[in-house]
Design a protein around this motif. Sequence first.
Motif, mmCIF file in Angstrom:
data_model
loop_
_atom_site.group_PDB
_atom_site.id
_atom_site.type_symbol
_atom_site.label_atom_id
_atom_site.label_comp_id
_atom_site.label_asym_id
_atom_site.label_seq_id
_atom_site.Cartn_x
_atom_site.Cartn_y
_atom_site.Cartn_z
ATOM 1 N N ALA A 33 47.786 12.770 46.392
ATOM 2 C CA ALA A 33 46.339 12.964 46.393
ATOM 3 C C ALA A 33 45.716 12.220 45.218
ATOM 4 O O ALA A 33 46.331 12.066 44.158
ATOM 5 C CB ALA A 33 46.001 14.450 46.314
ATOM 6 N N ASP A 75 40.387 11.394 48.948
ATOM 7 C CA ASP A 75 41.336 12.046 48.047
ATOM 8 C C ASP A 75 42.772 11.692 48.434
ATOM 9 O O ASP A 75 43.565 12.538 48.842
ATOM 10 C CB ASP A 75 41.126 13.558 48.065
ATOM 11 C CG ASP A 75 41.906 14.274 46.963
ATOM 12 O OD1 ASP A 75 42.400 13.591 46.051
ATOM 13 O OD2 ASP A 75 42.025 15.510 47.034
ATOM 14 N N SER A 87 49.341 20.014 46.190
ATOM 15 C CA SER A 87 48.437 18.889 46.421
ATOM 16 C C SER A 87 49.220 17.585 46.498
ATOM 17 O O SER A 87 50.139 17.348 45.710
ATOM 18 C CB SER A 87 47.427 18.788 45.283
ATOM 19 O OG SER A 87 46.541 19.880 45.279
ATOM 20 N N SER A 124 45.117 17.946 50.429
ATOM 21 C CA SER A 124 44.036 17.678 49.497
ATOM 22 C C SER A 124 43.395 18.932 48.924
ATOM 23 O O SER A 124 43.254 19.063 47.709
ATOM 24 C CB SER A 124 42.951 16.839 50.195
ATOM 25 O OG SER A 124 41.791 16.714 49.404
#
Length: 478
Positions: free
Chosen positions: A145, A211, A305, A322
């Motif tokens: 991310a 992202d 993440s 994300s």
Amino acid sequence: MARTLVSTLVTALAALGGLATTTSLESSAATRALGGAEASPLMRPRQAIRYWTPARQAGAGAAELPATRPPLVPASARRLLSVPDDQRITPGGDDNGYAPVRRPYTGTARSRVTGRLFFVNAAGQGDSCSASVVRSASGLLVVTAAHCVYSVPEGAEHGQWHTNFAFVPAYDGRATGERQREPYGRWGGRRAWKPGAYTGLAGGDWNSVYDVALIEVGRRERTLQDAVGALTPLRSQGGRHTVISTGYPGVLGRKPYDGRDQLWCLARTQPARALAAVNAAVSSAATELVGKLETYNCHLSKGHSGGPWVVQGTRDLVGVLSAGTEDGEADGYSVANALNVESYGAIVKKADPRGVYDALSVAATGPTVPVRRGRTATVTATVTMRGLLAAAQVPVTLRVPDGAALTAVTGAACARTAQQAACAIDAVRPGHPVRLTARVRLTAGAPRQVPVTAHVTATALDPSQRDNTAVARIPVQD
């Protein structure tokens, strides 16, 4: 998703008539400029390898989640659950939908290419995310991310790059001995890339389709991809899939959520409507955030993440984790960014300039002997991906002139008129061509040769569009 695309194409055909409509749509998509990409300063891979000692790894935190709005809690919810009972589909899954990956993590391709990403964040603290190896020409790319590589520290006005990236594939924090804990070693980062549109503001652009980030690791005796394998990025704008999400959640004080174990979660995805509903409250934007997927089967915990969402039964990487709800909130969900041209495409062109990615082509073949008027001929259109990624929901158009009619098309979901079929192939993967078969009836007014035109949509990642159109000519017997 295929049905939606086909419906859109056939509506356009009916409204404007013929190939001109789909050609203009495809041309617009193909010529859309790639978004910008930004690169970090060059780093020293060996320095990161030396820095992330076992002691520093043990003390690393879990990266903060991008700020999210509180989800809407159903009136029927009587107690806090991260994932409601009826939404958990992972065999052996806990309240958050997670289950431990079977050890050793070297045992399967999916767990080998997934690892823990250590770094020093913009505030100077040791942190970690999840990441995975992705196919590239260099064999050195890791995808994660964007908020795992870049952020705006509290009190700062501008974003800053994180530093000292070290990726450990198949990391096992409970194993004894460095070789068991890091079965493929520690790979130091050389440079990171993020989309230029990703700002790092507001807790990490919680609703940003940008992202997503790439990290190039340093070369060793062999490449990272040679050592552990890689996932194949699946170009898409989201959609509905059954995926397996893997990574290293690191919620402190909760076992096994301490970042030491690789966990997985089975999920069914849909377009990210929950986030879009919040977005619509601020603006009159569309009701879906194109390029984002969400699931209510899995919860997002700190440290997960950047983890991969892989289509079940394949090595297709359809999304990068994300955002989502904080741990323990009711009606938990998680959100991933799809790997589309505007985000992933922008950064991979910079991170892997020698790589050819979205190289779709089509070939068309038909009968070699003349066909009588009033009879039917078979034409085959073969769509091939020569690039390093796979592509989902690939639009293909077949067209015949007056004097001929399409009576059937198989091999994809299609909306058909007499002269044209607008089709969407579910997925085209490198080394696995997809064949569409069309039945063409020749009328009494058919010319001496009937051209059947096949066209596959190009994108800005395609280095050449000359092979995106092919024509098969049916010889007609008087």
